[in-house]
Design a protein around this motif. Structure first.
Motif, PDB file in Angstrom:
ATOM      1  N   ALA A  74      10.897 -26.718  22.062  1.00  0.00           N
ATOM      2  CA  ALA A  74      11.633 -25.640  21.409  1.00  0.00           C
ATOM      3  C   ALA A  74      12.949 -25.419  22.137  1.00  0.00           C
ATOM      4  O   ALA A  74      12.999 -25.420  23.360  1.00  0.00           O
ATOM      5  N   LYS A  75      14.037 -25.262  21.387  1.00  0.00           N
ATOM      6  CA  LYS A  75      15.405 -25.164  21.910  1.00  0.00           C
ATOM      7  C   LYS A  75      15.848 -26.448  22.608  1.00  0.00           C
ATOM      8  O   LYS A  75      16.872 -26.465  23.273  1.00  0.00           O
ATOM      9  N   GLY A  76      15.077 -27.510  22.430  1.00  0.00           N
ATOM     10  CA  GLY A  76      15.430 -28.787  23.038  1.00  0.00           C
ATOM     11  C   GLY A  76      15.424 -29.919  22.030  1.00  0.00           C
ATOM     12  O   GLY A  76      15.302 -31.085  22.404  1.00  0.00           O
ATOM     13  N   GLY A  77      15.515 -29.584  20.736  1.00  0.00           N
ATOM     14  CA  GLY A  77      15.513 -30.600  19.700  1.00  0.00           C
ATOM     15  C   GLY A  77      14.273 -30.573  18.832  1.00  0.00           C
ATOM     16  O   GLY A  77      13.940 -31.561  18.173  1.00  0.00           O
ATOM     17  N   ALA A  78      13.583 -29.432  18.785  1.00  0.00           N
ATOM     18  CA  ALA A  78      12.357 -29.336  17.998  1.00  0.00           C
ATOM     19  C   ALA A  78      12.615 -29.548  16.507  1.00  0.00           C
ATOM     20  O   ALA A  78      11.856 -30.241  15.819  1.00  0.00           O
ATOM     21  N   THR A  79      13.685 -28.967  16.005  1.00  0.00           N
ATOM     22  CA  THR A  79      14.003 -29.114  14.579  1.00  0.00           C
ATOM     23  C   THR A  79      14.393 -30.548  14.258  1.00  0.00           C
ATOM     24  O   THR A  79      13.955 -31.125  13.257  1.00  0.00           O
ATOM     25  N   VAL A  80      15.196 -31.146  15.123  1.00  0.00           N
ATOM     26  CA  VAL A  80      15.596 -32.542  14.918  1.00  0.00           C
ATOM     27  C   VAL A  80      14.377 -33.458  14.980  1.00  0.00           C
ATOM     28  O   VAL A  80      14.264 -34.408  14.193  1.00  0.00           O
ATOM     29  N   THR A  81      13.471 -33.197  15.911  1.00  0.00           N
ATOM     30  CA  THR A  81      12.238 -33.975  16.009  1.00  0.00           C
ATOM     31  C   THR A  81      11.480 -33.946  14.682  1.00  0.00           C
ATOM     32  O   THR A  81      11.035 -34.980  14.171  1.00  0.00           O
TER      33      THR A  81
END
Length: 359
Positions: A72-79
């Motif tokens: 989370a806040k480290g690319g969770a959505t992109v993942t």
């Protein structure tokens, strides 16, 4: 702030093995090499936030032997987007809800074939293609602070306690107060509060490089995915999700690959003093690096996120990533920032890097 010379990116260890490689790793020798190359400082065992047992977001497809993880806040959505696009599920996901994580939690993860697997079992032993997206430690810390203050302040008991002592609302906490709250959280490793995945470390105990997981920087995701695609023959299209613009957006470039190191110190400002109104929107008025001009706060940050600092350096040492100029530029820029904030204690000593990379 500490002024130091920039050490080289740590030398490459064996690249992770996946389902699409010819031979499995010699895990014993691989772990021994990692231990020799990565010097873990005492800070990581004193006041550091402990890594989670598993990544906060895990996108799995049993049919193709693919697993992509992120924080989370480290690319969770992109993942999430990366795997849904790969499986042709983006349209279905957006039809379900505009917030893509709602589909991930309510539909995707309930399918047996998409149940998260342990990296230690699938990425190393069964040689799946496994990828972990990692964000700049500096950028994520500020992003986590902003998200927490907007959405989770009253649910973070340590932040509530710190701000009560200072007579301010938790929703108005400064970045310094946020770091103080994280120190209290680090002292209580077995307690959990709602949404804390958004500020706990990206490092986790399951999906490390030694488990055969390719680590890639969010700041150069397109270039990293291109390398993975070329190496493994699996097309993961990140177009339009993110790119190396993250470096330019959140860092003031001092020219010639150097980070500008002079900013107004905003780490002690209350939350509502950090924003400006631009048309109908309210935006952050300062670059992320302006939160790191206070030596005491910097020392706290370096101790708290020590494991993530080493995670980023370890990621940059992978042989696969060292072949791309844009990726290495992202790695050097992050090292410059960490050295300015934390000093040489967080990197093994070596000569400055030489590179012919044109970015």
């Amino acid at each position: 702030s500490k002024q130091t010379s920039l050490p080289a990116v740590p030398s490459a260890s064996s690249s992770p093995t996946t389902q699409h490689d010819a031979q499995p790793l010699d895990q014993t020798n691989h772990n021994k090499k990692l231990t020799q190359k990565m010097k873990i400082p005492a800070q990581c065992s004193v006041k550091a936030l402990r890594p989670r047992h598993h990544p906060s977001v895990v996108m799995t497809d049993k049919h193709t032997g693919l697993q992509v993880v992120g924080a989370a806040k480290g690319g969770a959505t992109v993942t999430t987007q990366l795997v849904l696009r790969h499986l042709g599920l983006m349209e279905e996901a957006l039809s379900h809800h505009s917030w893509i994580h709602k589909y991930r939690m309510e539909v995707f993860l309930k399918d047996y074939h998409h149940t998260p697997r342990r990296c230690k079992d699938k990425c190393y032993k069964d040689r799946w293609l496994c990828i972990k997206i990692v964000r700049s430690v500096v950028d994520r810390a500020v992003s986590s602070y902003i998200h927490t203050l907007k959405h989770l302040a009253d649910d973070f008991p340590d932040l509530v306690a710190v701000t009560q002592e200072r007579g301010v609302s938790a929703k108005q906490a400064s970045f310094q107060m946020f770091l103080q709250a994280l120190e209290r959280r680090a002292a209580q490793p077995y307690r959990y509060s709602r949404g804390e995945d958004h500020f706990m470390p990206q490092a986790d105990k399951d999906c490390g490089v030694e488990q055969g997981v390719h680590h890639v920087p969010l700041e150069a995701l397109h270039e990293s995915m291109t390398l993975v695609n070329q190496t493994h023959g699996v097309f993961l299209d990140s177009t339009g999700f993110t790119s190396s613009h993250y470096i330019k957006k959140n860092t003031t470039d001092g020219g010639e690959g150097q980070v500008q190191t002079k900013h107004e110190d905003v780490s002690g400002r209350l939350f509502d003093q950090l924003f400006k109104t631009v048309g109908p929107k309210t935006k952050l008025a300062f670059p992320y690096d302006a939160f790191f001009e206070n030596e005491q706060a910097n020392a706290q940050f370096c101790q708290l996120y020590c494991r993530d600092i080493f995670l980023y350096a370890e990621m940059c040492s992978q042989s696969l990533l060292r072949s791309d100029a844009v990726i290495q530029h992202a790695c050097v820029m992050e090292q410059q920032r960490i050295l300015h904030i934390c000093g040489n204690d967080y990197f093994q000593q070596s000569s400055p890097p030489t590179t012919n990379a044109v970015v």
